[in-house]
Design a protein around this motif. Sequence first.
Motif, PDB file in Angstrom:
ATOM      1  N   UNK A  48       0.825  -1.211   0.000  1.00  0.00           N
ATOM      2  CA  UNK A  48       0.000   0.000   0.000  1.00  0.00           C
ATOM      3  C   UNK A  48       0.856   1.257   0.000  1.00  0.00           C
ATOM      4  N   UNK A  97       2.058   1.881  -3.296  1.00  0.00           N
ATOM      5  CA  UNK A  97       0.952   2.383  -4.128  1.00  0.00           C
ATOM      6  C   UNK A  97       0.677   3.852  -3.869  1.00  0.00           C
ATOM      7  N   UNK A 117      -0.869   5.143  -7.111  1.00  0.00           N
ATOM      8  CA  UNK A 117      -1.616   4.085  -7.806  1.00  0.00           C
ATOM      9  C   UNK A 117      -2.751   3.492  -6.982  1.00  0.00           C
ATOM     10  N   UNK A 118      -3.013   4.096  -5.807  1.00  0.00           N
ATOM     11  CA  UNK A 118      -4.084   3.502  -4.999  1.00  0.00           C
ATOM     12  C   UNK A 118      -5.444   3.816  -5.630  1.00  0.00           C
ATOM     13  N   UNK A 119      -6.184   2.802  -5.956  1.00  0.00           N
ATOM     14  CA  UNK A 119      -7.486   2.962  -6.606  1.00  0.00           C
ATOM     15  C   UNK A 119      -8.607   2.815  -5.581  1.00  0.00           C
ATOM     16  N   UNK A 120      -9.610   3.650  -5.730  1.00  0.00           N
ATOM     17  CA  UNK A 120     -10.780   3.518  -4.840  1.00  0.00           C
ATOM     18  C   UNK A 120     -11.961   3.029  -5.673  1.00  0.00           C
ATOM     19  N   UNK A 121     -12.674   2.052  -5.116  1.00  0.00           N
ATOM     20  CA  UNK A 121     -13.892   1.587  -5.786  1.00  0.00           C
ATOM     21  C   UNK A 121     -15.064   1.833  -4.826  1.00  0.00           C
ATOM     22  N   UNK A 176     -15.286   3.212  -0.519  1.00  0.00           N
ATOM     23  CA  UNK A 176     -14.576   2.015  -0.928  1.00  0.00           C
ATOM     24  C   UNK A 176     -14.594   1.095   0.291  1.00  0.00           C
ATOM     25  N   UNK A 222     -13.663  -1.903   0.996  1.00  0.00           N
ATOM     26  CA  UNK A 222     -12.458  -2.621   1.385  1.00  0.00           C
ATOM     27  C   UNK A 222     -11.467  -1.689   2.093  1.00  0.00           C
ATOM     28  N   UNK A 223     -11.296  -0.464   1.542  1.00  0.00           N
ATOM     29  CA  UNK A 223     -10.338   0.478   2.123  1.00  0.00           C
ATOM     30  C   UNK A 223     -10.805   1.012   3.483  1.00  0.00           C
ATOM     31  N   UNK A 231     -10.198  -1.433   6.009  1.00  0.00           N
ATOM     32  CA  UNK A 231      -8.785  -1.366   6.375  1.00  0.00           C
ATOM     33  C   UNK A 231      -8.574  -0.312   7.461  1.00  0.00           C
TER      34      UNK A 231
END
Lengths: 739, 126
Positions: free
Chosen positions: A542, A545, A550-554, A595, A597-598, A601
């Motif tokens: 991470x 990233x 490059x950290x992507x948020x969905x 997001x 998942x994030x 986290x």
Amino acid sequence: MSKPAAPPPDRIDILLVDDRPENLLALEAVLAAPGYHLIKANSGDEALRYLLDHDPALILMDVQMPELDGYETASLIKNSRRTREIPIIFVTALNLDEQYVHKAYDHGAVDYVYKPFDAHILRSKVAVFADLARKTKRLVQTEILLRDAERKERERQIAELELKNLKRERAEQRKYRDLVEGIDHGVVWSIGAETQITTFVGPNSEKILGFPREAWNAEANFFLNHLHPDDRETFRAGLERTAVNRRGMEFDHRFLLANGGTLWLHTAIRRAKAVESDRPEIRALSVDITQLKLAEAALIRNKARSDFLAAASALLAESLDTEKTLAHFSRLAIGRVADFQSVDVLEDGATVRTVSLDASDEGLARELRGTGFRFPVSDVLRTGRSRFVPAVTEAMLDEWFVDGGARRQVGELHPLSLIVTPIPVRGRFVGTLTFVATSVPYEEADLTMAEDLGRRAGTALENAALYVQTQEAVRARDEFLSIASHELKTPLTPLKLQTQSLRRALNLGAIETPGGEKIIRMLDSSDRQIARISRLIDDLLDISRINSGKMQLTFEEFLLSDLLRDTVDRFAEEIKIARCTVTLECDSDIRVQWDRFRIEQVVVNLLTNAIKYGAGSGIEIRAQESEGVVIFSVRDHGIGIAEADQARVFGRFERAVSGSHFGGLGLGLYIVTQILEAHGGSISLKSRTGMGSTFTVRLATRFSSEDRTGSAYASPLANRKPTTSAVATDAPLAAAGKH
Amino acid sequence: MSRVIFVIEDEKDIRESLAEAIESEGYSTLTAPNGMDAILMFEDEARIPEKMPDLILLDLLMPRMNGATFLERARRNKRLAKIPVVLMTTDREAAQKATKYGAAGHLHKPLGLDELYSTIEKYCLH
């Protein structure tokens, strides 16, 4: 009757009037005295005639006379303005009747003497009047004398004043002449307003302008004709205007000297009337201001130099794209400090390459860029010493440019002055800056500036090289981390599956073995360690990233209470081992679009921190929503964080507690901060040593680029697509203390 | 009739552990060590398995043919096109990758048994 021409002063004239000669004789006998002048008249008529041109001091007059008697005569005397004041004493033989006395006084008598008169009394009375007359006369004379003296004094004073004025006037004239002639840096001159013929030239003309006064008389418009051609028209127009205008004018202009040189003059002109001829003339004072102009020009050049230095330094410092920067640098120099500028660098320690080249004449610059044109720089590269040529000669150009084409090109450039200065990088000379001037020669100050720029260019080149190296290193590190985490996790996958399968088998009693309980505990521990290693690897990945953006948020919609409950359930085992109790308070209907998942986290990080640092105490997780903003907090009652360390814990590789006691890489809160900022949210900490810590997250239920403009949720991701996002690369630098 | 799970994974240990764990729950498995072998099993008529898989567990990084290319090829294959694929990746961004390559779901390595079984149940029921 005698008629004395010039009576002596103090002589008393007494007029005796009687028709009888014996009486006159008697009076004469009585009154004869040194101070008296006695005049006898035999009738009133004779007396009057005498009085026409005499002023006796006293008149003694008989009353009874034939024809004009004493009274009638007295009346006539009293009627004349000139004789009115002369005292008259009547001498009479008439009776003493009072009526006569009155009549006498009415006719102007001042006194009476009776016949026969007492000589003594008569003398006494006359003496009184004589004395009076004498005193009066003296008074009159004194007054005349006084008036005379006064007049003379006034005349003297006037004369004195005139003399003084004359002296002052002369002094002023002398002073003025001294002044005009004493202006040693200026020339006073005048010309006929209509004729343009010189009417006056100050004596400095020869000294200052090199032209004797006679030269001015040789031609009309002498001064104008000797101006610099560029200034002549303006000055001519000024002369014409001044000839018809009351107001004077002033000019700064150049004058062509007799010796061929040029002088800067400040000339003030105004119209006046010529003293001799009363014709209109133009008077002028031309002052030598060459030094002033030089100083002014130096000032302007200094300013241009320092402006350029500032702009160029900023340019060299701000950009890491060396080629573009140097091209811009050359363009910046043109017109400011140079008419030609090039940057040449040494490549592979052998060949010189022109990185940028510019000239005032853009067409020429284009041509030069194409042909590899270059001033000689190899000596400067070799020695590291600047080449400064204030005056470039044709012979030098012949020597420098052997190639015919280049010789022709440099001829078109008309170089006047040249500076080639090295670009030093760590004691080596990696290139040169070349500055060429075509109109104003370079001075020592230009050399200093050029050398300063050379050093700055060196620093810029070095920085750019370091930046490229750094970027390369960062890219290599990120790639390494990516591969490493994949490689590290590959063996963990079967390990985890097998550990869990084994435990499951034991639980199901599939493997009957002595000490099974103990094996189960060991497998549980293995499982936890695998999970922990896995999380550490994820954290490393991470970080790489986040660093590389490059950290992507969905974004997906979910209930916050579900996420919190699932997470707490997942850590039930750890919570139990740490002897903690977790209280979860969350409104069941907080629907968010994050997001998942994030954010999970984030929650995992905060929860595991609480378990780690708050072992043996209660942990409270609270979440509530208000006006589209969710606030959720994780609170423990553990060791707490000292105030001095509170901002630091959000940084990379930072832990509130140093040493290996609590384990971990110290990346968790940093990643949390980055994730929340990417969501447009924030995190804050409230803690006291020994009193536990509370981490509070603020986050809008929906990530939207529109309603975050200018709000508390400003993040590096503003204005990006709301569905997918990346953490900007520069975020880590500002992460600490942002909560 | 037992469901068939197709495991495509280049690491032998992972592939075998997965197959074992899956079979221990009563499912059947098919395995392939890379995308190329996997796709050939369904493009070559002679090699087509008797029983079609109900779910594909696909690794992303593999030699010869990676997961992404396999997914592309599978989408054009009439037999494979409708079978749900779960992408297995080593990083936390498995979700994005799954969406990006058109997989139905994702698993984050190292994966645990619970996640494995719940994922299989979830997709095999469809």
